[in-house]
Design an enzyme around this catalytic site. Structure first.
Site, PDB file in Angstrom:
ATOM      1  N   SER A 105       0.832  -1.208   0.000  1.00  0.00           N
ATOM      2  CA  SER A 105       0.000   0.000   0.000  1.00  0.00           C
ATOM      3  C   SER A 105       0.862   1.251   0.000  1.00  0.00           C
ATOM      4  O   SER A 105       0.551   2.234  -0.681  1.00  0.00           O
ATOM      5  CB  SER A 105      -0.929   0.004   1.215  1.00  0.00           C
ATOM      6  OG  SER A 105      -1.905  -1.009   1.121  1.00  0.00           O
ATOM      7  N   GLU A 377     -10.019   1.243  -2.980  1.00  0.00           N
ATOM      8  CA  GLU A 377      -9.953   1.299  -4.447  1.00  0.00           C
ATOM      9  C   GLU A 377     -11.172   0.640  -5.089  1.00  0.00           C
ATOM     10  O   GLU A 377     -11.080   0.052  -6.172  1.00  0.00           O
ATOM     11  CB  GLU A 377      -8.674   0.657  -4.989  1.00  0.00           C
ATOM     12  CG  GLU A 377      -7.417   0.971  -4.228  1.00  0.00           C
ATOM     13  CD  GLU A 377      -7.049   2.432  -4.205  1.00  0.00           C
ATOM     14  OE1 GLU A 377      -7.803   3.253  -4.755  1.00  0.00           O
ATOM     15  OE2 GLU A 377      -6.017   2.776  -3.607  1.00  0.00           O
ATOM     16  N   THR A 379     -15.168  -1.021  -3.657  1.00  0.00           N
ATOM     17  CA  THR A 379     -15.692  -2.194  -2.962  1.00  0.00           C
ATOM     18  C   THR A 379     -16.089  -3.279  -3.966  1.00  0.00           C
ATOM     19  O   THR A 379     -16.176  -3.042  -5.172  1.00  0.00           O
ATOM     20  CB  THR A 379     -16.925  -1.813  -2.134  1.00  0.00           C
ATOM     21  OG1 THR A 379     -17.966  -1.375  -3.026  1.00  0.00           O
ATOM     22  CG2 THR A 379     -16.607  -0.703  -1.140  1.00  0.00           C
ATOM     23  N   PHE A 397     -25.850   2.278 -11.090  1.00  0.00           N
ATOM     24  CA  PHE A 397     -25.239   2.988  -9.979  1.00  0.00           C
ATOM     25  C   PHE A 397     -26.236   3.919  -9.278  1.00  0.00           C
ATOM     26  O   PHE A 397     -26.153   4.146  -8.081  1.00  0.00           O
ATOM     27  CB  PHE A 397     -24.049   3.816 -10.453  1.00  0.00           C
ATOM     28  CG  PHE A 397     -22.804   2.986 -10.665  1.00  0.00           C
ATOM     29  CD1 PHE A 397     -21.958   2.703  -9.612  1.00  0.00           C
ATOM     30  CD2 PHE A 397     -22.501   2.476 -11.918  1.00  0.00           C
ATOM     31  CE1 PHE A 397     -20.815   1.940  -9.802  1.00  0.00           C
ATOM     32  CE2 PHE A 397     -21.369   1.708 -12.115  1.00  0.00           C
ATOM     33  CZ  PHE A 397     -20.535   1.441 -11.061  1.00  0.00           C
TER      34      PHE A 397
END
Length: 398
Positions: A105, A377, A379, A397
């Site tokens: 990360s 980044e 789900t 969406f």
């Protein structure tokens, strides 16, 4: 054409059962092996302690070493960046996450988010000011998009930037920001009268603070912070000039997701390797547990999903090299590989039995880390909807 005799086949490698290494060039293998050796020397002996303490105490030293390896901003060109191929960057992510998701990360946020944003959307002056030192690990960067009330829906962000003469004044909060409290520069996305813009906020700017987030049960060996912007005044040249709108941050996220596709398989590989070794040596009922059918079935299923995921990552890397990788394909990889990696870790835990929860083994640490990777980044649900829209042509969406 004659077929090789069984004796002419190369030996079966339990850690590379499909012979994927044969797809890699000598330079690919050299980079992978150098990163693996660095992680074995500088991370693995200490990571359980760092994780248990909830700290990454050597982050600045480690970042400089990663810069010397060429791992920061690895696929970028110029300004001290390595100019490596996407596959070489992916292999690096895999090896780093095989050590710990927090280390991968650190590299992803530095290179694929902060440096990538500056490299793609910054002015030449901004690139010269920041990128060489970031590539060397002398300056750490962070990326401020997620907010306390807006994660999956960045279009609803409340952080604002208003003009005051020639200056910009930023007000708002960002949440769950990797590297935040140790960063020398933050790439912060804010709403303006002209749309969403990116700003380079140097550490120490009046009104800018980055308190560290504590009490995490995942990514414990990673610096995670909140960014607080209280009337932070920036000069006109602090804005990234080459992009307006969500296209900017979303393209950065897509680049970071590509690294996750590879990295998740590193966590899975480490957990599989631990389970395989344990199954060979742990005895119950008078023999190693690896000799029982149920354990072998678990190991076989884990190996199949692990190496399917590595092949998928490799395929996406070659598409990126060819300039043909689509965002939907990255969502495909992120959705599949992180989800399967968590499944591999959970199955590995069952093979280790009670020892699976101990930090003497890497399995539970990887499993809990991946719970964060599953969310950040994008789900699972967001990537399912990205693919659903691509498959049907219908937007679910909203």
């Amino acid at each position: 054409m004659s077929q090789p005799k069984p004796s002419e086949y190369t030996a079966f490698d339990p850690m590379d059962p499909l012979g994927v290494d044969d797809l890699l060039d000598p330079e690919d293998l050299a980079i992978r092996d150098s990163v693996r050796a660095w992680a074995a020397d500088r991370v693995l002996p200490y990571i359980a302690d760092w994780y248990e303490r909830g700290e990454l105490p050597q982050i600045r030293e480690l970042t400089r070493e990663l810069g010397a390896l060429g791992a920061l901003g690895m696929p970028l060109t110029g300004y001290g960046c390595a100019g490596a191929t996407p596959v070489q960057y992916g292999l690096t992510c895999l090896e780093l996450e095989a050590a710990d998701s927090g280390i991968r990360s650190l590299v992803s946020v530095q290179g694929s988010l902060a440096m990538y944003a500056i490299h793609r959307f910054g002015s030449e002056e901004q690139k010269l000011r920041w990128l060489p030192d970031m590539a060397a690990g002398e300056v750490i960067g962070c990326f401020g998009l997620t907010e306390p009330d807006h994660g999956s829906d960045p279009a609803g962000m409340r952080t604002r930037a208003r003009r005051d003469g020639s200056d910009w004044v930023l007000t708002g909060r960002k949440m769950w920001i990797t590297n935040g409290s140790v960063a020398g520069v933050a790439v912060v996305w804010a709403r303006t009268d002209d749309g969403i813009r990116g700003f380079l906020v140097p550490a120490g700017a009046p009104g800018f603070t980055a308190p560290e987030i504590r009490h995490k049960w995942s990514l414990r060996a990673s610096v995670t912070s909140e960014l607080v912007l209280d009337e932070v005044r920036l000069p006109a040249d602090a804005v990234l000039p080459e992009v307006t709108g969500l296209r900017g941050p979303l393209s950065c996220l897509n680049h970071a997701r590509y690294g996750i596709v590879w990295g998740a398989m590193g966590a899975a590989r480490a957990s599989f390797a631990a389970a395989l070794e344990y199954a060979r040596t742990r005895e119950q009922f008078g023999r190693p547990i690896g000799g029982f059918q149920l354990t072998q079935a678990k190991l076989a299923d884990m190996a199949v999903e692990l190496h399917k995921g590595i092949l998928l990552a490799h395929h996406l890397g070659r598409r990126m090299e060819a300039g043909a990788l689509r965002p939907e394909q990255v969502s495909f990889g992120k959705l599949n590989n992180v989800r399967e990696a968590i499944g591999i870790c959970r199955t590995a835990r069952t093979i280790l039995g009670a020892n699976g929860i101990s930090l003497e083994y890497p399995v539970m640490r990887h499993a809990t880390n991946l719970e964060s990777v599953l969310t950040y980044e994008g789900t699972v649900e967001m990537h399912q909807l990205v693919l659903g829209k691509a498959l049907t042509g219908l937007d679910a969406f909203r």
